[in-house]
Write a protein that holds these residues in place. Structure first.
Motif, PDB file in Angstrom:
ATOM      1  N   LEU A   1      49.713  27.497  48.147  1.00 47.32           N
ATOM      2  CA  LEU A   1      50.862  28.068  47.439  1.00 47.32           C
ATOM      3  C   LEU A   1      50.433  28.807  46.178  1.00 47.32           C
ATOM      4  O   LEU A   1      50.947  29.900  45.869  1.00 47.32           O
ATOM      5  CB  LEU A   1      51.855  26.960  47.073  1.00 47.32           C
ATOM      6  N   LEU A   2      49.486  28.245  45.452  1.00 44.61           N
ATOM      7  CA  LEU A   2      49.014  28.881  44.220  1.00 44.61           C
ATOM      8  C   LEU A   2      48.311  30.206  44.516  1.00 44.61           C
ATOM      9  O   LEU A   2      48.495  31.195  43.788  1.00 44.61           O
ATOM     10  CB  LEU A   2      48.076  27.936  43.468  1.00 44.61           C
ATOM     11  N   ILE A   3      47.522  30.256  45.580  1.00 42.46           N
ATOM     12  CA  ILE A   3      46.832  31.494  45.949  1.00 42.46           C
ATOM     13  C   ILE A   3      47.829  32.551  46.416  1.00 42.46           C
ATOM     14  O   ILE A   3      47.673  33.747  46.120  1.00 42.46           O
ATOM     15  CB  ILE A   3      45.779  31.229  47.043  1.00 42.46           C
ATOM     16  N   LEU A   4      48.860  32.128  47.136  1.00 43.07           N
ATOM     17  CA  LEU A   4      49.866  33.083  47.601  1.00 43.07           C
ATOM     18  C   LEU A   4      50.516  33.829  46.442  1.00 43.07           C
ATOM     19  O   LEU A   4      50.882  35.002  46.577  1.00 43.07           O
ATOM     20  CB  LEU A   4      50.945  32.356  48.413  1.00 43.07           C
ATOM     21  N   LEU A   5      50.635  33.172  45.320  1.00 44.68           N
ATOM     22  CA  LEU A   5      51.235  33.808  44.148  1.00 44.68           C
ATOM     23  C   LEU A   5      50.415  35.001  43.648  1.00 44.68           C
ATOM     24  O   LEU A   5      50.938  35.898  43.006  1.00 44.68           O
ATOM     25  CB  LEU A   5      51.405  32.789  43.014  1.00 44.68           C
ATOM     26  N   THR A   6      49.117  35.005  43.963  1.00 50.76           N
ATOM     27  CA  THR A   6      48.233  36.057  43.454  1.00 50.76           C
ATOM     28  C   THR A   6      48.070  37.232  44.416  1.00 50.76           C
ATOM     29  O   THR A   6      47.470  38.245  44.038  1.00 50.76           O
ATOM     30  CB  THR A   6      46.829  35.479  43.155  1.00 50.76           C
TER      31      THR A   6
END
Length: 412
Positions: free
Chosen positions: A182-187
């Motif tokens: 989820l955190l990587i998807l934000l980038t």
């Protein structure tokens, strides 16, 4: 194309697939063993459970495919799948096992709904998006997908040992890894001049509609692809889903088998990782059609050799062939779709293929489970391997022999 933007995009989408596969490797690799050892199911009951999972995936995948083609580079569906994966640990620990042991039908339905969304259909959402994102930024999908294989491999190193301690640790890894996804998807960058919007199919200007999808089913090339690709996948995946239970029988005790299975999962996925880097060069040379036929041959070969294995070292040597099969299939199918069908329909067609695959697996898994219980794994794998070879021989005659399909040429 801005090289810096392309490199950043490559790193981020690769990391996204790495973490997603890392997360699910810890759980999915040992699902059949968990169902047998911890839940207490027979091979037939495991077959029915896996079929229910496939049945739900069958219903969910075409919907996801249609949504993916509408969304373009938007990340909404990936985010939903990642959020569902975050709940893997509480689902397996507090819901799935309890209902499977107290009310098997309810447990199977809940498992099918969750696993169909979070993994079985979810993995195709990530792969389809990665293929589209790769084209948008001008790099090979295979070189992105190989990082998923590496993630699966690294998790496999310790997954078997953790499973021997307590399977709950494996489920927790899946949940924690999903948070990182989820955190990587934000980038992930989904807007800007660096993106090749033509490669993303410009869905807003010329959207995919139901008629486009319906008319595909009127073309022989689509049916030939579905029957060939579906047939070899049926044999490959139906055998693979309970293969861990066969693998551990070659060892003195199941704990040793579980540990070695984890290590071999690393070797298999490491091979897949290396091959995902090199296979695109091979497929560009021999063509996507021949790549699919080669995959069918190796699927049959691995199953037949598995049936003939009599010692642990034999089954250990055979196991990594699965990585070669996956690399050939994943790279070849997307290239084949790009060559023979309108690129805007890639996501929908891939999801329809996935839907068809799970339709077959839904029917085959209980039958395979019955054969495992009655005739043993070796006999069943021999039959499956010969069927895979027969399908491949038919594919040599018919696969890819029809004219490529463009939406502009489809009848109204």
């Amino acid at each position: 194309m801005n090289l810096s933007a392309s490199k950043n995009a490559y790193i981020r989408i690769s990391l996204c697939l790495f973490l997603f596969y890392f997360s699910w490797s810890a759980t999915w690799s040992f699902l059949a063993i968990w169902l047998g050892d911890n839940v207490g199911f027979t091979s037939t009951q495991i077959g029915y459970t896996l079929s229910v999972n496939a049945l739900f995936a069958l219903a969910i995948k075409p919907v996801f495919g249609f949504i993916m083609d509408k969304l373009g580079l938007k990340k909404s569906l990936l985010t939903c799948v990642a959020i569902a994966s975050v709940f893997a640990a509480p689902f397996f620990i507090y819901v799935y096992q309890y209902f499977l042991m107290t009310s098997m039908v309810i447990g199977m339905i809940l498992g099918g709904l969750y696993l169909g969304t979070a993994y079985l259909a979810g993995v195709l959402v990530f792969e389809t998006y990665a293929d589209r994102y790769s084209r948008a930024f001008g790099f090979e999908f295979g070189r992105v997908r190989m990082w998923g294989s590496l993630g699966w491999a690294i998790a496999s190193i310790f997954a078997g040992q953790l499973f021997n301690i307590n399977p709950h640790f494996n489920f927790m890894i899946t949940s924690c890894g999903a948070v990182a996804v989820l955190l990587i998807l934000l980038t992930l960058k989904t807007q800007g001049d660096e993106i090749d919007w033509q490669a993303v199919n410009e869905s807003r200007k010329d959207p995919v509609n139901r008629k486009d999808v319906r008319v595909l089913f009127q073309h022989a090339s689509f049916w030939v692809l579905m029957l060939f690709y579906g047939g070899i996948i049926w044999m490959m995946q139906s055998a693979e889903q309970q293969f861990p239970r066969y693998f551990v029988t070659f060892f003195a005790d199941h704990r040793t088998g579980n540990a070695v299975l984890g290590y071999m999962g690393f070797v298999q996925s490491a091979c897949e990782f290396i091959l995902m880097f090199s296979i695109p060069f091979l497929i560009n040379r021999i063509g996507a059609r021949n790549g699919l036929l080669l995959a069918g041959f190796f699927i049959g070969l691995r199953l037949v050799l598995s049936a003939l294995a009599t010692h642990p070292w034999m089954i250990i040597v055979i196991k990594p062939l699965y990585g070669l099969e996956m690399a050939l299939l994943l790279v070849s199918i997307f290239k084949f779709l790009a060559e023979h069908f309108d690129k805007r329909l890639t996501g929908t067609i891939y999801m329809v293929l996935g839907c068809f695959n799970y339709l077959g697996i839904t029917a085959i898994n209980p039958l395979a489970g019955y054969f495992y219980d009655k005739y043993g794994f070796a006999y069943t794998y021999m039959v499956m391997g010969c069927i895979a070879w027969l399908i491949t021989l038919i594919g040599i005659k018919f696969l890819g022999k029809q004219k490529a399909i463009s939406l502009q040429e489809l009848p109204g």
